[in-house]
Write a protein that holds these residues in place. Structure first.
Motif, PDB file in Angstrom:
ATOM      1  N   GLU A  90       0.697  -1.218  -0.349  1.00 24.04           N
ATOM      2  CA  GLU A  90      -0.079  -0.146  -0.226  1.00 24.04           C
ATOM      3  C   GLU A  90       0.891   1.231   0.000  1.00 24.04           C
ATOM      4  O   GLU A  90       1.876   1.103   1.148  1.00 24.04           O
ATOM      5  CB  GLU A  90      -0.687  -0.375   1.239  1.00 24.04           C
ATOM      6  CG  GLU A  90      -1.853   1.277   1.025  1.00 24.04           C
ATOM      7  CD  GLU A  90      -2.689   0.758   2.276  1.00 24.04           C
ATOM      8  OE1 GLU A  90      -3.149   1.953   2.673  1.00 24.04           O
ATOM      9  OE2 GLU A  90      -3.022   0.180   3.198  1.00 24.04           O
ATOM     10  N   THR A 246      -1.301  -3.720   4.769  1.00 25.27           N
ATOM     11  CA  THR A 246      -0.254  -2.092   5.446  1.00 25.27           C
ATOM     12  C   THR A 246       0.141  -1.285   4.634  1.00 25.27           C
ATOM     13  O   THR A 246       0.782  -1.914   3.624  1.00 25.27           O
ATOM     14  CB  THR A 246       0.809  -2.623   6.890  1.00 25.27           C
ATOM     15  OG1 THR A 246       1.749  -3.841   6.255  1.00 25.27           O
ATOM     16  CG2 THR A 246      -0.444  -3.682   7.336  1.00 25.27           C
ATOM     17  N   ARG A 249       5.980   2.062   5.930  1.00 27.39           N
ATOM     18  CA  ARG A 249       6.114   3.065   6.917  1.00 27.39           C
ATOM     19  C   ARG A 249       6.538   3.869   7.109  1.00 27.39           C
ATOM     20  O   ARG A 249       7.509   3.919   6.105  1.00 27.39           O
ATOM     21  CB  ARG A 249       6.770   2.179   7.660  1.00 27.39           C
ATOM     22  CG  ARG A 249       6.030   0.685   8.552  1.00 27.39           C
ATOM     23  CD  ARG A 249       7.515   0.247   9.553  1.00 27.39           C
ATOM     24  NE  ARG A 249       7.028   1.804  11.690  1.00 27.39           N
ATOM     25  CZ  ARG A 249       6.254   1.130  12.313  1.00 27.39           C
ATOM     26  NH1 ARG A 249       5.578  -0.010  12.078  1.00 27.39           N
ATOM     27  NH2 ARG A 249       5.729   2.057  12.662  1.00 27.39           N
TER      28      ARG A 249
END
Length: 281
Positions: A90, A246, A249
């Protein structure tokens, strides 16, 4: 030509042979190919890939090849299988297919001549050397995240021995449409050369995999796409694209980018403008 596959059978990884539309284990158990849970056909200690080899791809890049091949490494954590899901994380947009032939080592190879390299090859399988070009600006030298992120090295469906790599057709399909169409005869360096070249300084162990390069027209795919690589005599490797659960980050490391370098590599077709792409009108 004998073909061996690895599948998950009753909870265990089992080597099987292909018998028409069935897979047969050593103890006689049988499972329909359509019902089998495939695993990568080999368990390598390393996966090594050549950067550029097919002349159509070199012509597409509008560059010249060096006198000898260059390589990069895909970690074994990137391994995936026939019918496996290829994950586009993602927050990333530029995931490209690259249909290839994979060489599988059968006997330890170190300091061998090209003429004798065939004796060290167990056989061949199909690979899709996916590239996550969102990380190309930071990993262009190593290709580590570009080519080594999880799930980006599908292999399969099986390992075929006694396969003559000369004059074989290679095609990649996205949702049933042909998007790459090449031949092993357009490779600048053949399978035996690649094995002997790497084995000069890197010991190759049984099961190790070398990816031999892709033809022109690597392009981005999207979640939901079905990508298939078909090689004459080796079968068809099928995968589907999904979005990772997810996002990348943001509190550590380089972030996905969309620079001219990324766009030129992912979209292709206008390499003379690489880095200086004219504005759209």
């Amino acid at each position: 030509m004998p073909e061996h596959r690895r599948i998950l059978l009753d909870g265990a990884a089992v080597q099987v042979t292909v018998d028409e539309d069935e897979l047969v284990a050593g103890d006689g158990r049988r499972v329909k190919i359509a019902d089998a849970h495939h695993l990568p056909p080999v368990v390598p200690s390393k996966v090594i890939a050549v950067h550029l080899n097919h002349r159509s791809r070199v012509d597409e890049f509008r560059i010249g090849l060096p006198g000898t091949p260059t390589y990069f490494h895909k970690p074994t954590s990137a391994l995936n299988s026939h019918r496996g899901a290829v994950v586009r994380p993602e927050g990333c947009k530029w995931l490209n297919y690259e249909g290839e032939v994979a060489i599988v080592i059968g006997k330890l190879a170190r300091n061998i001549a090209p003429a004798g390299a065939g004796e060290h090859i167990a056989g061949y399988t199909i690979a899709n050397d996916y590239g996550l070009h969102d990380f190309r600006d930071t990993d262009a030298g190593s290709m580590l995240r570009v080519k080594g992120s999880d799930t980006l090295c599908p292999l399969g469906p099986g390992l075929v021995s006694d396969w003559d790599f000369h004059g074989k057709r290679l095609r990649t399909y996205v949702n049933g449409k042909v998007v790459q169409d090449g031949s092993t005869d357009e490779m600048t360096w053949d399978m035996h050369y690649l094995v002997a070249d790497i084995a000069r300084t890197i010991t190759l162990y049984p099961g190790d995999v070398l990816l031999s390069g892709t033809p022109a027209n690597s392009r981005p795919v999207q979640p939901g796409d079905i990508v298939e690589v078909e090689v004459e005599g080796l079968g068809r490797l099928t995968n589907h694209i999904v979005t990772g659960p997810t996002p990348i980050r943001t509190d550590v490391g380089a972030q996905p980018t969309e620079s001219e370098e990324v766009l030129s590599t992912a979209l292709g077709g206008d390499w003379e403008f690489r880095g200086i792409r004219p504005p759209k009108r």
